[in-house]
Design a protein around this motif. Sequence first.
Motif, PDB file in Angstrom:
ATOM      1  N   LEU A  10      -6.635  14.750   8.783  1.00 49.33           N
ATOM      2  CA  LEU A  10      -5.904  14.575  10.035  1.00 49.33           C
ATOM      3  C   LEU A  10      -6.210  15.711  10.997  1.00 49.33           C
ATOM      4  CD1 LEU A  10      -2.543  13.385   8.478  1.00 49.33           C
ATOM      5  CD2 LEU A  10      -4.171  11.983   9.759  1.00 49.33           C
ATOM      6  N   ALA A  11      -6.665  15.357  12.189  1.00 48.13           N
ATOM      7  CA  ALA A  11      -7.043  16.334  13.198  1.00 48.13           C
ATOM      8  C   ALA A  11      -5.879  17.261  13.509  1.00 48.13           C
ATOM      9  CB  ALA A  11      -7.502  15.623  14.467  1.00 48.13           C
ATOM     10  N   GLY A  12      -6.208  18.526  13.709  1.00 45.37           N
ATOM     11  CA  GLY A  12      -5.204  19.500  14.104  1.00 45.37           C
ATOM     12  C   GLY A  12      -4.283  19.961  12.998  1.00 45.37           C
ATOM     13  N   THR A  13      -4.560  19.567  11.758  1.00 44.20           N
ATOM     14  CA  THR A  13      -3.716  19.930  10.615  1.00 44.20           C
ATOM     15  C   THR A  13      -4.614  20.260   9.421  1.00 44.20           C
ATOM     16  OG1 THR A  13      -3.560  17.775   9.509  1.00 44.20           O
ATOM     17  CG2 THR A  13      -2.117  18.126  11.398  1.00 44.20           C
ATOM     18  N   ASP A  14      -3.991  20.681   8.318  1.00 45.83           N
ATOM     19  CA  ASP A  14      -4.723  20.786   7.057  1.00 45.83           C
ATOM     20  C   ASP A  14      -4.301  19.655   6.118  1.00 45.83           C
ATOM     21  OD1 ASP A  14      -2.148  21.593   6.452  1.00 45.83           O
ATOM     22  OD2 ASP A  14      -2.747  23.373   5.319  1.00 45.83           O
ATOM     23  N   HIS A  15      -3.821  18.560   6.670  1.00 46.27           N
ATOM     24  CA  HIS A  15      -3.330  17.423   5.899  1.00 46.27           C
ATOM     25  C   HIS A  15      -4.407  16.348   5.768  1.00 46.27           C
ATOM     26  CE1 HIS A  15       0.916  18.313   7.789  1.00 46.27           C
ATOM     27  NE2 HIS A  15       0.409  19.356   7.156  1.00 46.27           N
ATOM     28  N   PHE A  16      -4.241  15.512   4.748  1.00 46.33           N
ATOM     29  CA  PHE A  16      -4.965  14.254   4.617  1.00 46.33           C
ATOM     30  C   PHE A  16      -3.942  13.124   4.620  1.00 46.33           C
ATOM     31  CE2 PHE A  16      -8.170  17.074   3.017  1.00 46.33           C
ATOM     32  CZ  PHE A  16      -9.398  16.438   3.202  1.00 46.33           C
ATOM     33  N   GLN A  17      -4.300  12.023   5.287  1.00 52.50           N
ATOM     34  CA  GLN A  17      -3.503  10.807   5.150  1.00 52.50           C
ATOM     35  C   GLN A  17      -4.110   9.959   4.036  1.00 52.50           C
ATOM     36  OE1 GLN A  17      -3.880   7.501   7.971  1.00 52.50           O
ATOM     37  NE2 GLN A  17      -1.653   7.440   8.151  1.00 52.50           N
ATOM     38  N   CYS A  18      -3.275   9.556   3.095  1.00 55.12           N
ATOM     39  CA  CYS A  18      -3.699   8.703   1.994  1.00 55.12           C
ATOM     40  C   CYS A  18      -3.177   7.293   2.213  1.00 55.12           C
ATOM     41  CB  CYS A  18      -3.170   9.247   0.668  1.00 55.12           C
ATOM     42  SG  CYS A  18      -3.411   8.142  -0.745  1.00 55.12           S
ATOM     43  N   MET A  19      -4.068   6.307   2.076  1.00 49.00           N
ATOM     44  CA  MET A  19      -3.654   4.920   1.978  1.00 49.00           C
ATOM     45  C   MET A  19      -4.247   4.368   0.694  1.00 49.00           C
ATOM     46  SD  MET A  19      -4.259   1.550   4.397  1.00 49.00           S
ATOM     47  CE  MET A  19      -2.900   1.865   5.513  1.00 49.00           C
ATOM     48  N   LEU A  36       3.536  15.729   1.150  1.00 55.33           N
ATOM     49  CA  LEU A  36       4.405  16.063   2.278  1.00 55.33           C
ATOM     50  C   LEU A  36       5.331  14.919   2.676  1.00 55.33           C
ATOM     51  CD1 LEU A  36       1.482  17.613   4.289  1.00 55.33           C
ATOM     52  CD2 LEU A  36       3.402  18.933   3.403  1.00 55.33           C
ATOM     53  N   TRP A  37       4.865  13.699   2.489  1.00 58.71           N
ATOM     54  CA  TRP A  37       5.625  12.524   2.951  1.00 58.71           C
ATOM     55  C   TRP A  37       5.045  11.304   2.271  1.00 58.71           C
ATOM     56  CZ3 TRP A  37       3.491   8.337   5.641  1.00 58.71           C
ATOM     57  CH2 TRP A  37       4.396   7.390   6.140  1.00 58.71           C
ATOM     58  N   THR A  38       5.888  10.330   1.939  1.00 58.75           N
ATOM     59  CA  THR A  38       5.408   9.098   1.325  1.00 58.75           C
ATOM     60  C   THR A  38       6.160   7.898   1.877  1.00 58.75           C
ATOM     61  OG1 THR A  38       6.976   9.206  -0.524  1.00 58.75           O
ATOM     62  CG2 THR A  38       4.816  10.259  -0.847  1.00 58.75           C
ATOM     63  N   SER A  39       5.522   6.735   1.781  1.00 57.22           N
ATOM     64  CA  SER A  39       6.154   5.489   2.182  1.00 57.22           C
ATOM     65  C   SER A  39       5.385   4.346   1.543  1.00 57.22           C
ATOM     66  CB  SER A  39       6.153   5.358   3.707  1.00 57.22           C
ATOM     67  OG  SER A  39       6.814   4.173   4.119  1.00 57.22           O
ATOM     68  N   VAL A  40       5.971   3.158   1.585  1.00 54.40           N
ATOM     69  CA  VAL A  40       5.299   1.948   1.125  1.00 54.40           C
ATOM     70  C   VAL A  40       5.109   1.036   2.329  1.00 54.40           C
ATOM     71  CG1 VAL A  40       5.449  -0.103  -0.322  1.00 54.40           C
ATOM     72  CG2 VAL A  40       6.231   2.103  -1.203  1.00 54.40           C
ATOM     73  N   PHE A  41       3.894   0.541   2.479  1.00 60.85           N
ATOM     74  CA  PHE A  41       3.577  -0.333   3.599  1.00 60.85           C
ATOM     75  C   PHE A  41       3.261  -1.731   3.084  1.00 60.85           C
ATOM     76  CE2 PHE A  41       0.138  -2.396   5.974  1.00 60.85           C
ATOM     77  CZ  PHE A  41       0.778  -2.607   7.183  1.00 60.85           C
ATOM     78  N   ARG A  42       3.855  -2.729   3.703  1.00 60.23           N
ATOM     79  CA  ARG A  42       3.543  -4.130   3.424  1.00 60.23           C
ATOM     80  C   ARG A  42       3.126  -4.792   4.734  1.00 60.23           C
ATOM     81  NH1 ARG A  42       7.552  -2.864  -0.168  1.00 60.23           N
ATOM     82  NH2 ARG A  42       7.126  -3.463  -2.336  1.00 60.23           N
ATOM     83  N   ALA A  44       0.845  -1.187   0.000  1.00 60.81           N
ATOM     84  CA  ALA A  44       0.000   0.000   0.000  1.00 60.81           C
ATOM     85  C   ALA A  44       0.881   1.237   0.000  1.00 60.81           C
ATOM     86  CB  ALA A  44      -0.920   0.012   1.212  1.00 60.81           C
ATOM     87  N   LEU A  45       0.420   2.223  -0.724  1.00 57.70           N
ATOM     88  CA  LEU A  45       1.082   3.517  -0.737  1.00 57.70           C
ATOM     89  C   LEU A  45       0.541   4.340   0.417  1.00 57.70           C
ATOM     90  CD1 LEU A  45       2.723   5.830  -2.161  1.00 57.70           C
ATOM     91  CD2 LEU A  45       0.606   6.325  -3.405  1.00 57.70           C
ATOM     92  N   LEU A  46       1.416   4.875   1.244  1.00 53.65           N
ATOM     93  CA  LEU A  46       1.041   5.814   2.294  1.00 53.65           C
ATOM     94  C   LEU A  46       1.565   7.186   1.927  1.00 53.65           C
ATOM     95  CD1 LEU A  46       1.848   3.873   5.601  1.00 53.65           C
ATOM     96  CD2 LEU A  46      -0.349   4.086   4.450  1.00 53.65           C
ATOM     97  N   ALA A  47       0.788   8.214   2.189  1.00 58.52           N
ATOM     98  CA  ALA A  47       1.242   9.571   1.890  1.00 58.52           C
ATOM     99  C   ALA A  47       0.477  10.559   2.750  1.00 58.52           C
ATOM    100  CB  ALA A  47       1.041   9.893   0.409  1.00 58.52           C
ATOM    101  N   ASP A  48       1.128  11.637   3.096  1.00 60.96           N
ATOM    102  CA  ASP A  48       0.479  12.778   3.738  1.00 60.96           C
ATOM    103  C   ASP A  48       0.364  13.874   2.685  1.00 60.96           C
ATOM    104  OD1 ASP A  48       0.589  11.270   6.002  1.00 60.96           O
ATOM    105  OD2 ASP A  48       2.022  12.533   7.069  1.00 60.96           O
TER     106      ASP A  48
END
Length: 517
Positions: A228-237, A271-277, A197-201
């Motif tokens: 995401l609470a307290g920010t103007d970000h979204f977490q993407c999965m 803002l940030w990305t990662s790959v999750f397995r 899965a792709l993770l990203a903010d």
Amino acid sequence: MTVNRNVDVDVEVLVAGAGPTGLALGIDLARRGVRALVVERQDRLSPGARGTGLQPRTQEVYDDLGVLPAVRAAGGPYPPMATWQDGRKTDVFEMVERVAPTPHTPYADTLMIPQWRHLELLHGRLAELGGAVAFGTELTAIGQDAAGVTAELNSAADGTTRTVRAAYLVGADGGRSVVRRHLGVPMSGPDLPPGAALLADLRIDGLDRDHWHRFPQPHGGFVMLLPLAGTDHFQCMAAVSADTPDTSPEAVRATVAAHTHLTAGQIREVLWTSVFRPRAGMAERFRDGRIFLAGDAAHIHSPAGGQGLNTSVQDAYNLGWKLGQVLRHGAPDALLDTYGTERLPVAAGILETSTRLHRSGSWRRGRELHQLTLHYRESPLTAEHRDGLAPDALRAGDRAPDAPCATPSGAPFRLFDAFRGPHFTLLAIGDTELPRPADEWPAHVHTYRIGGHTPDLTDPESHAQQAYGPGLFLIRPDGYVTVAATEPGPVAAELGRHFPSVTAGGRPARMPRAEVR
């Protein structure tokens, strides 16, 4: 403690890893006056929202550690889940069950906070208590003997190596733990369906922040966007078909645009990305001599149900007070064996739960995930000395519930106010005889008589009586009932086990009551 001649730093506990586990342990040790060093291979705290859910039991832990007000101010509730099809919402439901607080459970809902912000607040609390993290510091070699642990640390800043001597080492260094590999401790667990899965903010235009947005895909997979609470970000999965998702900003924009109604231009910033397995497993043991495993180094969970981070923090909470008793109060080293005795079954049960949720495909999350019913009833530290209890009665080994009480002057005072701090707490509910310990015990044991002829606290609505019943209840520093009795003898015996360095010299005296302000 024996110190080698070439040792550069001498500490009592070396903690590898500045994630939630290592920072929580550092906080607990710092407030106990234990000299600890937390080292982190990265040059900063981990970025990214990652795990976002704090279960009610973890919130209770943070109440005790003094970080909860900041965490609650920075976080918020999970919004309802909205399912999208063909550019419109087709269904809205509460994925995370909302639960009303009760007198015994003041923190009843899962709290959402981005992990990067969560780490900042833990780090800030550690600094308040005089602790620190050595960033850019890698653990490169470990040796242990009967007297302690010797570790080599390499500094990324200048390439220098220094040697640290510690009484104990805690590996809180994640799923690929260097400490666990050094020990050769096997990790095994269930197989999860393969995938990535792709993770990203992200910062996104054109999407409301009142829902957790889910976009199912025709041939399986999904994209989810969580404000995401307290920010103007979204977490993407994004669980899509690519075996190795491309994490470049352009590719992330293209992936979101291809699987939602959003355009690439509406993804304003990556803002940030990662790959999750997904992985799942548990170490065969959590202790090897003077070295311990905690958090992801000891157990890895599917993110389903938001259990991994919470279980990890509670590992630290269980181990911290025991290290403090051994290092500061002369408790036997065997007390540290109960860390594994207690936490291994808990981790195994939670691993089973998170794996079941992962395989089920269900999106709904209920109160069974709150971790409030976890207990240590079978622990060697637990002693129940009351007879004729009702099936649903509180027992030794259970979490000690909260209850709103009052001081004799009428000021509100919660039991959680009594428990807060690194001490044991003795509740005497009703006219129960108190133990007669050594004069020095009261510094480490706060006693409250609730009700009776000369109470320290009143129970105007009988919430404490309903939660506990009459008797003596000795509460461990991590908020579990270790002894429940009707006579003082078992309580005095348990205190003697935890404070053997305190002798009964001098005249015996009733345990002074805690001052309630």
